[in-house]
Design a protein around this motif. Structure first.
Motif, short mmCIF file in Angstrom:
data_model
loop_
_atom_site.label_atom_id
_atom_site.label_comp_id
_atom_site.label_asym_id
_atom_site.label_seq_id
_atom_site.Cartn_x
_atom_site.Cartn_y
_atom_site.Cartn_z
N THR A 1 72.08 47.04 66.91
CA THR A 1 71.81 46.00 65.91
C THR A 1 73.05 45.60 65.14
N MET A 2 74.06 46.48 65.09
CA MET A 2 75.28 46.16 64.35
C MET A 2 76.03 45.00 64.97
N ALA A 3 75.90 44.81 66.29
CA ALA A 3 76.63 43.72 66.95
C ALA A 3 76.10 42.37 66.52
N ARG A 4 74.87 42.33 66.04
CA ARG A 4 74.28 41.05 65.66
C ARG A 4 74.39 40.78 64.15
N CYS A 5 74.78 41.79 63.38
CA CYS A 5 74.86 41.64 61.93
C CYS A 5 76.22 41.06 61.54
N PRO A 6 76.28 40.29 60.48
CA PRO A 6 77.58 39.78 60.02
C PRO A 6 78.44 40.90 59.45
N ARG A 7 79.75 40.80 59.64
CA ARG A 7 80.65 41.85 59.14
C ARG A 7 80.76 41.80 57.62
N ASN A 8 80.70 40.63 57.08
CA ASN A 8 80.84 40.47 55.65
C ASN A 8 79.50 40.10 55.03
N LYS A 9 79.20 40.63 53.88
CA LYS A 9 77.94 40.37 53.19
C LYS A 9 78.24 39.84 51.80
N ALA A 10 77.31 39.05 51.31
CA ALA A 10 77.47 38.49 49.97
C ALA A 10 76.81 39.42 48.95
N LEU A 11 77.59 39.82 47.96
CA LEU A 11 77.08 40.67 46.89
C LEU A 11 76.48 39.81 45.79
N PRO A 12 75.69 40.41 44.90
CA PRO A 12 75.14 39.62 43.78
C PRO A 12 76.24 38.98 42.96
N GLY A 13 76.02 37.72 42.62
CA GLY A 13 77.03 36.96 41.89
C GLY A 13 77.88 36.09 42.77
N GLY A 14 77.58 36.08 44.10
CA GLY A 14 78.31 35.22 45.01
C GLY A 14 79.65 35.77 45.45
N VAL A 15 79.88 37.07 45.26
CA VAL A 15 81.15 37.69 45.64
C VAL A 15 80.98 38.34 47.01
N SER A 16 81.93 38.15 47.92
CA SER A 16 81.87 38.77 49.23
C SER A 16 82.25 40.24 49.15
N LYS A 17 81.64 41.02 50.02
CA LYS A 17 81.90 42.46 50.02
C LYS A 17 83.31 42.74 50.49
N LEU A 18 83.77 42.05 51.52
CA LEU A 18 85.11 42.26 52.07
C LEU A 18 86.00 41.08 51.71
N SER A 19 87.27 41.37 51.52
CA SER A 19 88.22 40.30 51.23
C SER A 19 88.60 39.58 52.51
N ARG A 20 89.39 38.54 52.36
CA ARG A 20 89.79 37.76 53.53
C ARG A 20 90.69 38.57 54.45
N SER A 21 91.58 39.35 53.89
CA SER A 21 92.47 40.17 54.71
C SER A 21 91.71 41.29 55.42
N ALA A 22 90.67 41.82 54.75
CA ALA A 22 89.88 42.88 55.38
C ALA A 22 89.10 42.34 56.57
N VAL A 23 88.55 41.15 56.42
CA VAL A 23 87.83 40.53 57.54
C VAL A 23 88.80 40.21 58.66
N TYR A 24 90.00 39.80 58.31
CA TYR A 24 91.04 39.51 59.32
C TYR A 24 91.36 40.76 60.14
N ARG A 25 91.41 41.91 59.45
CA ARG A 25 91.72 43.17 60.13
C ARG A 25 90.52 43.66 60.97
N LYS A 26 89.31 43.53 60.44
CA LYS A 26 88.13 44.01 61.16
C LYS A 26 87.86 43.19 62.42
N LYS A 27 88.11 41.90 62.34
CA LYS A 27 87.88 41.04 63.50
C LYS A 27 89.03 41.11 64.50
N ALA A 28 90.10 41.76 64.12
CA ALA A 28 91.27 41.89 64.99
C ALA A 28 91.78 40.53 65.44
N ILE A 29 91.87 39.63 64.48
CA ILE A 29 92.35 38.29 64.79
C ILE A 29 93.84 38.32 65.14
#
Length: 254
Positions: free
Chosen positions: A18-46
């Motif tokens: 199920t993890m393959a279908r879930c988004p890597r980044n999630k929105a926290l209360p207040g409209g703040v993303s859980k991961l930063s842009r650089s963290a998503v860049y690293r996790k996606k191995a762009i």
């Protein structure tokens, strides 16, 4: 021997699928993303992906144009920069094909060959007619008959009729195939040279073609026996439909 698969093994297997279908980044209360842009860049191995760049082809600038200027004090000529047109070339626009196809209207279940209809529009509105068949265009072929109430062979849209429960038995009655949409097409009239609006003669009476009159008599002869077989049906077709005070058609049963 292989180790027995425990309950935790199947839980981890289901979680990984199920993890393959879930988004890597999630929105926290207040409209703040859980991961930063650089963290998503690293996790996606762009950074491992191959970068492709397209070079934009520069168009050569249009040469200035020399225009002749009149007047003794204007220098005679003037250099003017050529501007590109603002309109968009239609050939460069990708247009989607029109997939809509005109289809004839579906016949209402309450209308069958022999059903007595009430006309709601046209010169014969209020009269009761007999339905013969549906044409290829979706229009209804109806007749009075003409020798009963004066309604000839006509085409009517089913949106402008009320279907009644009264029916004429048309078993054994075959309507000729020549009664189609082309049969009712009017001939094109030619206008005189320089004439914008065609002159209409009010005194001239419209003449019925001999072929049309013969066809009408033939259809009336086919319907004469079925109409006579139903008691009081001829008088019912001769009467006109109308509404009086405090009468509503949606509350009536026809």
């Amino acid at each position: 021997a292989a180790a027995p698969k425990t309950k935790a093994f199947f839980f981890l297997l289901a979680e990984s699928s199920t993890m393959a279908r879930c988004p890597r980044n999630k929105a926290l209360p207040g409209g703040v993303s859980k991961l930063s842009r650089s963290a998503v860049y690293r996790k996606k191995a762009i950074y491992k992906r191959k970068k492709t760049t397209t070079t934009k082809v520069a168009k050569p600038a249009a040469a200035p144009k020399t225009k002749t200027i009149g007047g003794a004090k204007n220098g005679g000529t003037r250099v003017v920069a050529v501007k590109e047109p603002r309109y968009v070339d239609d050939s460069k626009i990708h247009q989607l094909p029109n997939r809509k196809v005109a289809r004839p209207a579906k016949l209402r279940t309450s209308i069958t060959p022999g059903t007595v209809l009430i006309l709601l529009s046209g010169p014969h509105r209020g009269k009761r007619v007999v339905f013969l068949k549906q044409l290829a265009s979706g229009l209804l072929l109806i007749t009075g008959p003409f020798n009963v109430n004066g309604v000839p062979l006509r085409r009517v849209n089913q949106a402008y009729v009320i279907a009644t429960s009264t029916k004429v038995n048309l078993t054994g009655v075959k309507v000729d195939d020549k009664f189609n949409d082309a049969y009712f097409k009017r001939p094109a009239t030619k206008k005189a040279a320089g004439q914008f609006i065609e002159d209409k003669k009010e005194d001239a009476k419209k003449k019925v073609e001999a072929g049309r009159a013969a066809d009408q008599k033939a259809v009336d002869a086919l319907l004469a026996k079925p109409v006579a077989a139903v008691p009081e049906l001829k008088f019912y077709l001769q009467s006109k439909f109308g509404l009086s005070k405090n009468e509503f058609p949606h509350q009536m049963k026809f």
